[in-house]
Design an enzyme around this catalytic site. Sequence first.
Site, PDB file in Angstrom:
ATOM      1  N   VAL A  44      -0.554   7.313  -1.905  1.00 26.48           N
ATOM      2  CA  VAL A  44      -1.547   6.371  -1.374  1.00 26.48           C
ATOM      3  C   VAL A  44      -1.001   4.953  -1.429  1.00 26.48           C
ATOM      4  O   VAL A  44      -1.165   4.167  -0.474  1.00 26.48           O
ATOM      5  CB  VAL A  44      -2.878   6.486  -2.144  1.00 26.48           C
ATOM      6  CG1 VAL A  44      -3.883   5.465  -1.608  1.00 26.48           C
ATOM      7  CG2 VAL A  44      -3.456   7.889  -2.027  1.00 26.48           C
ATOM      8  N   CYS A  45      -0.364   4.607  -2.522  1.00 24.03           N
ATOM      9  CA  CYS A  45       0.197   3.256  -2.679  1.00 24.03           C
ATOM     10  C   CYS A  45       1.238   2.961  -1.597  1.00 24.03           C
ATOM     11  O   CYS A  45       1.314   1.839  -1.082  1.00 24.03           O
ATOM     12  CB  CYS A  45       0.826   3.104  -4.057  1.00 24.03           C
ATOM     13  SG  CYS A  45      -0.315   3.410  -5.416  1.00 24.03           S
ATOM     14  N   THR A  46       2.027   3.968  -1.251  1.00 24.26           N
ATOM     15  CA  THR A  46       3.038   3.791  -0.206  1.00 24.26           C
ATOM     16  C   THR A  46       2.378   3.382   1.102  1.00 24.26           C
ATOM     17  O   THR A  46       2.817   2.433   1.773  1.00 24.26           O
ATOM     18  CB  THR A  46       3.832   5.094  -0.015  1.00 24.26           C
ATOM     19  OG1 THR A  46       4.405   5.484  -1.263  1.00 24.26           O
ATOM     20  CG2 THR A  46       4.936   4.915   1.022  1.00 24.26           C
ATOM     21  N   LEU A  49       0.790  -0.324   0.817  1.00 28.48           N
ATOM     22  CA  LEU A  49       1.763  -1.408   0.929  1.00 28.48           C
ATOM     23  C   LEU A  49       2.279  -1.525   2.359  1.00 28.48           C
ATOM     24  O   LEU A  49       2.496  -2.633   2.862  1.00 28.48           O
ATOM     25  CB  LEU A  49       2.917  -1.175  -0.047  1.00 28.48           C
ATOM     26  CG  LEU A  49       2.570  -1.286  -1.540  1.00 28.48           C
ATOM     27  CD1 LEU A  49       3.766  -0.913  -2.392  1.00 28.48           C
ATOM     28  CD2 LEU A  49       2.080  -2.682  -1.891  1.00 28.48           C
TER      29      LEU A  49
END
Length: 214
Positions: A44-46, A49
């Site tokens: 999810v973070c990928t 960002l």
Amino acid sequence: MSLKLGSLAPDFEAESTHGTLRFHEWAGDSWVVFFSHPADYAPVCTTELGAVARLLPEFERRRCKVLALSVDELDAHEGFVPDVEATQEVKVGFPIVADPSSEVARAYAMIHPAMSTKLTARSVLVIDPDKKVRATLAYPLTTGRNFVEVLRLLDGIQITEAHPVATPAQWESGDDVLIVPYLRDPEELKARFPGGFTELTPYLRFAPAPTKDD
């Protein structure tokens, strides 16, 4: 517990992917969107960002800097950014703070112990040029954020900062705004809203959104 709206955003010094960052000095006279993500090398973070990187010109157009943070070491950030850039086909043009001690995350109430005692939630803070906190959001670790909504929020805060108006539900930039109830003087209303306004009740008045030149 989040920082209270209107409170001073804590200053800090930390290492980031853009070098040593002294927050108040770095922010200067810009608006800031400061957001945390739980961890590097996470799916999810990928995507988040990558989404912010694509929207960076839109934030810059609003005189707003973007700053990210997680509790990973700087080496992890520096290894993770190329993954983001390769998989999301973007250039990550904003700094990511390394906060392995969680000192900054705790100062900004980005850690919610009932969810995780270490990982930061998906927190978002909008900070104005006076370093005051103007909005806060918090999402769970498993749910990615819609950063177009963060832009919408920023637009709403900026227009209401500049004019005696509020924004209605579902408002988008360019839509009609609401005249604040305390503004009653007919001459001032005429000067501020030369295009007129629609009064549904004495307190519910819609007007065309002022432009930046108004």
